[in-house]
Write an enzyme that holds these catalytic residues in place. Sequence first.
Site, PDB file in Angstrom:
ATOM      1  N   GLY A   1       2.373   7.863 -19.225  1.00 14.55           N
ATOM      2  CA  GLY A   1       0.926   7.968 -19.407  1.00 14.55           C
ATOM      3  C   GLY A   1       0.585   8.010 -20.889  1.00 14.55           C
TER       4      GLY A   1
ATOM      5  CG  ASP B   1       1.689  16.349 -18.160  1.00 19.52           C
ATOM      6  OD1 ASP B   1       0.463  16.436 -17.997  1.00 19.52           O
ATOM      7  OD2 ASP B   1       2.399  15.514 -17.562  1.00 19.52           O
TER       8      ASP B   1
ATOM      9  N   GLY C   1      -2.512  17.966 -15.325  1.00 16.03           N
ATOM     10  CA  GLY C   1      -1.391  18.903 -15.380  1.00 16.03           C
ATOM     11  C   GLY C   1      -0.890  19.197 -13.979  1.00 16.03           C
ATOM     12  NE  ARG C   2      -0.284  14.950  -9.598  1.00 14.75           N
ATOM     13  CZ  ARG C   2      -1.405  15.088  -8.870  1.00 14.75           C
ATOM     14  NH1 ARG C   2      -1.487  15.999  -7.917  1.00 14.75           N
ATOM     15  NH2 ARG C   2      -2.432  14.322  -9.098  1.00 14.75           N
TER      16      ARG C   2
ATOM     17  CE1 TYR D   1      -5.335   7.696 -15.816  1.00 14.40           C
ATOM     18  CE2 TYR D   1      -6.592   5.684 -15.569  1.00 14.40           C
ATOM     19  CZ  TYR D   1      -5.463   6.417 -15.298  1.00 14.40           C
ATOM     20  OH  TYR D   1      -4.462   5.881 -14.527  1.00 14.40           O
ATOM     21  CG  LEU D   2     -13.974  10.317 -19.400  1.00  9.66           C
ATOM     22  CD1 LEU D   2     -13.569   9.157 -18.510  1.00  9.66           C
ATOM     23  CD2 LEU D   2     -15.180  11.021 -18.812  1.00  9.66           C
TER      24      LEU D   2
END
Lengths: 419, 419
Positions: free
Chosen positions: A12, A143, A190-191, A297-298
């Site tokens: 990403g 992240d 932040g998964r 995405y912002l």
Amino acid sequence: MKKNAIYAQSGGVTSVINASASGVIRACRDYSDKIGTLYAAENGILGVLNEELFDTSNLTDSEIDGLRKTPGGAFGSCRYKLKSLVDNRKEYERLIEVFSAYDIGYFFYNGGNDSADTCLKVSQIANELGYPLQAIHIPKTIDNDLTETDNCPGFGSVAKYVATSIREAGIDLASMYKTSTKVFILEVMGRHAGWIAASCGLASEKDGQPPHIILFPEIPFDEELFLAKVKYSVENYGYCVIAVSEGAKDKSGMELSASGASIDDFGHRQLGGVAPIVAQIIKNKLGYKYHWAVADYLQRSARHLASRVDSEQAYAVGYEGVRLATEDNANGVMAAIIRTSQNPYMWETRAVELELVANHEKFMPRDFISEDGFHITQKCRDYLVPLITGEEYPDYENGLPKYVELDKELMNKKLAKFI
Amino acid sequence: MKKNAIYAQSGGVTSVINASASGVIRACRDYSDKIGTLYAAENGILGVLNEELFDTSNLTDSEIDGLRKTPGGAFGSCRYKLKSLVDNRKEYERLIEVFSAYDIGYFFYNGGNDSADTCLKVSQIANELGYPLQAIHIPKTIDNDLTETDNCPGFGSVAKYVATSIREAGIDLASMYKTSTKVFILEVMGRHAGWIAASCGLASEKDGQPPHIILFPEIPFDEELFLAKVKYSVENYGYCVIAVSEGAKDKSGMELSASGASIDDFGHRQLGGVAPIVAQIIKNKLGYKYHWAVADYLQRSARHLASRVDSEQAYAVGYEGVRLATEDNANGVMAAIIRTSQNPYMWETRAVELELVANHEKFMPRDFISEDGFHITQKCRDYLVPLITGEEYPDYENGLPKYVELDKELMNKKLAKFI
């Protein structure tokens, strides 16, 4: 004796990964006694496999400077993880074939956990196959979950963006709650690790200031405690502002966004979004009027609000990667950021072994999260504040940020197509 | 002979409504020969009804300047529409009672359509009841749907924010589409008029640049045409970026966000969000991987990215409102913005009769929307660009915007409580 180099972007993208690219390109020019041509691969490791390369010698000074203030991955990125040598030897042999065809002696890979793993494997395989290569990892991930580095370039700017945004939305809500919306929820990325959600907490500098509640992936969601906290906030401050990590989980470890409420009539789950789920829980149990936002995405592309420290560090690790490879003859390392002083914040770059980084994840320490699990501690603030410090605005034209778009012409291929 | 004044904020707040407040306060001080004390009502007209007033004489110069760069409504806003005199005479009598108790001769009401209506009614009622009052409307609404003014303060900054954000997210997507997300959808505000959605179009300055598709509330959603357009974009540019107005409607006039797909297993509709609905349509029919964002309050509170022109106009209409009331002895008017030159953009302020404004809405003209209904025309760009021009950054402290928080102490009440 001079060898050429390849640079590639992976995973990403962020609002400052191009600043790292800029650092790598500048350093390769500064170390032209040791490095010949720097090629950039299109779309990460795939560009190497498919021999899709740009010659960065064509880039002008103004383009290289422009990259420092342009979000996204200017050379294209990819989500692609190399298998082990046992599972897919062909891929590795192909990489070496391409390296060999372009006389590559240096490989600079700019990414997160997966890319650290890829970079390490490439280094190991080259060694096994007797191909002389120095593979260096340039850290990047919003992240902030890479180990062995103070922080990860890309994170500081997201942190600044989400903290600013939730402060602004909180001020909006504070003007309106008496006759309108009482609860506002901002969903952030932040998964697995709650670093971005934690950053929202910086907006709250005194008791009662929003956000009032933060939901971390590290703390299992307790609906009862949560609702009590929302109620307290509305009854005492008049309103409640909540930051929720996309990876917030219930006690069984299931992501809230995957809970029943998000499944539609067709059984689809991909609607996504934990913010509307949390909103619905509040509406059902407490009846408060709510609004929610999903930054998506912002947040990771918001170069207009980049952290100056983050941008500088992104550039520095790019530059340092090349220095490590040339001056220090390093291989299989990451150019890490080391915090040498907390107050004032001071930092330097240093090599760390990729084996310590690849496939590890850095979660929020428990003492960065308040005892009740709904906010951050002073220790966490002390860590985060330096990372969002300073502004570095892009240029504007016709009211909009003027970002660099490279005129990328792929080189003619020398090799047969890779299947 | 000097009369006092009341200022109040109404409706959804913006990132520059406090700049209008700043203009009103400054002007009242400049016109101190005609205006005594300026009171600010808490939460709009409710603050007048409930006699909840601040004395703005206590504000320091630094606070008044700080308001110019602080989002939200510093005095509190409200969503409250006065009924007609026939339906609720009591409310109007109460307003006059409060005006009379504080020797109010000027009423400055800062808001959108509903507030224009309130302001007009107050003016008419005072006249009917023989109370000498000049009621002036200060325009404000991110929706940009007030008639008789070039644009509405608050809109330009939202326009700049959404256009910047979709440009940045588009650059992000362009880096990733080959191995990841192919479609990105940004949901923006504007339930009836498509001005904000249209502004997203400014990010696209040449063919193929995102956003590729805009969904306006003014153009009924045609699923077949839309899907063909998405497919074309992905096949020709590699990806597709879409801006959708929260008020996008199907051919029957029903909002897409209220369609079946948003109703969950429990029959709830309040999940809201048209972006996930549009995403699901694409997923079901074309199978593309998507991401979506909902900007919600972030867009209207993003003072960190305010348009300088917007901020200046917000201040100017506040100042002009007071000038109109004092120098021109105006009543029942709005301080409008008039575009006097297109290139270079020049503007001035002028009074327009509130009867021409109250309860009217300005929609996007059809020739501002491209023939196929999915983008904006050059005419629309020419109108919009000046409104997002220029930056005016807030100060930062510890990495975050430093916004003014007024120490608001309500005055002691003179009257009995209003039931």
